[in-house]
Design an enzyme around this catalytic site. Structure first.
Site, PDB file in Angstrom:
ATOM      1  N   CYS A  12       0.837  -1.201   0.000  1.00  0.00           N
ATOM      2  CA  CYS A  12       0.000   0.000   0.000  1.00  0.00           C
ATOM      3  C   CYS A  12       0.873   1.253   0.000  1.00  0.00           C
ATOM      4  CB  CYS A  12      -0.932  -0.012   1.212  1.00  0.00           C
ATOM      5  SG  CYS A  12      -2.040   1.413   1.291  1.00  0.00           S
ATOM      6  N   GLY A  63       2.369  10.474   8.813  1.00  0.00           N
ATOM      7  CA  GLY A  63       2.502  10.231  10.245  1.00  0.00           C
ATOM      8  C   GLY A  63       3.300   9.000  10.585  1.00  0.00           C
ATOM      9  N   CYS A  86      -6.229  -3.008   7.197  1.00  0.00           N
ATOM     10  CA  CYS A  86      -7.466  -2.225   7.125  1.00  0.00           C
ATOM     11  C   CYS A  86      -8.636  -2.970   6.497  1.00  0.00           C
ATOM     12  CB  CYS A  86      -7.218  -0.904   6.402  1.00  0.00           C
ATOM     13  SG  CYS A  86      -6.738  -1.077   4.657  1.00  0.00           S
TER      14      CYS A  86
END
Length: 378
Positions: free
Chosen positions: A118, A142, A215
């Site tokens: 990803c 982040g 996810c």
């Protein structure tokens, strides 16, 4: 622009207000803090969130990124801090670049790491190009990793907090991408420091739990996802020992991983058995003693090299390698076969080395990351 201007915190010789930065916002506390911090410092911040998969089933699910509630949280942070925010629909791209390969790799008996793909194929490729289309000077994320200026250009280094370090998942970042990326959290001593910043900026996500699962895999149940993607993938077969003797039956190769001990359904044996090989063609789950899991030589391909010298300029590289995200780096000798292939010899054998996992290269003495590649079976 005068050349004697001091560099701002992102490394540009101009005021923050004239420096546009796209922040990849997942909706979690980490990327939210990055966006809020840069906005407070006066940068021209643009927040972008990717919708990566059908989030209908994930709206009520905590611990996943880039869906439902997470998009709402990212948008709310942008509103609170006063910068624009965009949501881009990347569902088709994500399925083609990440989910389909994940399913196929699992069916092939490998143990894939979709989060790396990803980053490599979506966030640091398509999203990065979107940032450039928005005339951004850089893109910030982040992630807990550090970018440092070296003699030959930007270098990738482990995060200051070893417990949060995400270097294993970012080894495929190319030098060109690294030149454009920024990681404002990599120097922080702990996740607590990040949450303190979130509280300082008054962010509603300050106490939001960290994402735990992949996810698109609810509750970590890989097999159920693959069964939906590839009907018939859970066909039963035999559990066999290393000589081919049938010891029992299994309910589908996709329910097993290399190194697994529990849940085999084989009782009455004196010594414990572990999964040592998965053979999807014969639908065999091969089991053996713990010592059968030990591996010293690992074939690696699709190598992304981040060293200053060409990868093939030496016959051997004496570095450390990490073969699973949860394991510490171990001493190894890396022998290049080509610019993208190598044989890795571990000084001390490792157990449970699995095709589909990454093999990441680290400096022996400091925090620098020299890239890495993908483990495969010959």
């Amino acid at each position: 622009m005068p050349k004697d201007l001091p560099l701002n915190s992102l490394g540009f010789a101009k005021p923050p207000a004239e420096t546009r930065v796209v922040v990849a916002m997942s909706g979690g506390v980490d990327s939210s803090v990055v966006a809020a911090k840069l906005a407070e410092e006066g940068y021209d911040v643009v927040g972008v969130t990717l919708q990566l998969y059908d989030h209908g089933a994930a709206l009520a699910k905590k611990g996943a990124c880039c869906a439902g509630q997470d998009i709402h949280d990212a948008r709310r942070v942008a509103e609170e801090m006063g910068f624009p925010h965009y949501v881009l629909d990347y569902e088709n791209t994500f399925r083609e670049a990440v989910i389909d390969e994940f399913a196929d790799a699992y069916l092939g008996g490998a143990t894939p790491v979709p989060c790396i793909r990803c980053n490599e194929r979506v966030k640091f490729k398509d999203l990065l190009e979107t940032a450039k289309d928005l005339d951004a000077d850089c893109m910030a994320t982040g992630h807990y990793i550090q970018r440092k200026d070296g003699a030959a250009g930007p270098e990738l280094h482990c995060a200051a907090d070893a417990n949060r370090d995400q270097s294993y998942f970012l080894f495929s970042t190319t030098p060109e991408q690294l030149d454009y990326l920024r990681f404002p959290l990599g120097h922080l001593p702990s996740k607590d420091a990040t949450r303190e910043l979130a509280a300082k900026y008054g962010l509603a996500v300050a106490d939001k739990p960290d994402s735990q699962d992949i996810c698109f895999v609810p509750n970590g149940n890989y097999a159920s996802v693959i069964e939906k993607l590839r009907p018939g993938a859970a066909d039963p077969g035999d559990i066999v020992d290393m000589e081919g003797n049938v010891l029992g039956q299994h309910r589908g190769v996709i329910h097993y991983t290399i190194g697994q001990r529990r849940g085999l359904g084989i009782g009455g044996l004196e010594d414990p058995l572990y999964v040592v090989k998965l053979d999807p063609d014969t639908r065999h789950v091969v089991v053996g003693p713990k010592e059968a899991l030990s591996t010293r030589t690992i074939p690696v391909r699709e190598i992304n090299w981040l060293g200053d010298e060409p990868f093939t300029s030496r016959k051997e590289w004496h570095l450390k390698v990490k073969v699973r995200s949860t394991r510490p780096p171990r001493e190894a000798i890396i022998r290049p076969i080509s610019e993208t292939e190598a044989e890795v010899e571990l000084v001390v054998p490792e157990e449970g080395v699995s095709p589909g996992q990454a093999c990441v290269f680290y400096a022996p003495e400091d925090s620098r990351i020299f890239g890495g590649g993908w483990i495969y079976k010959k």
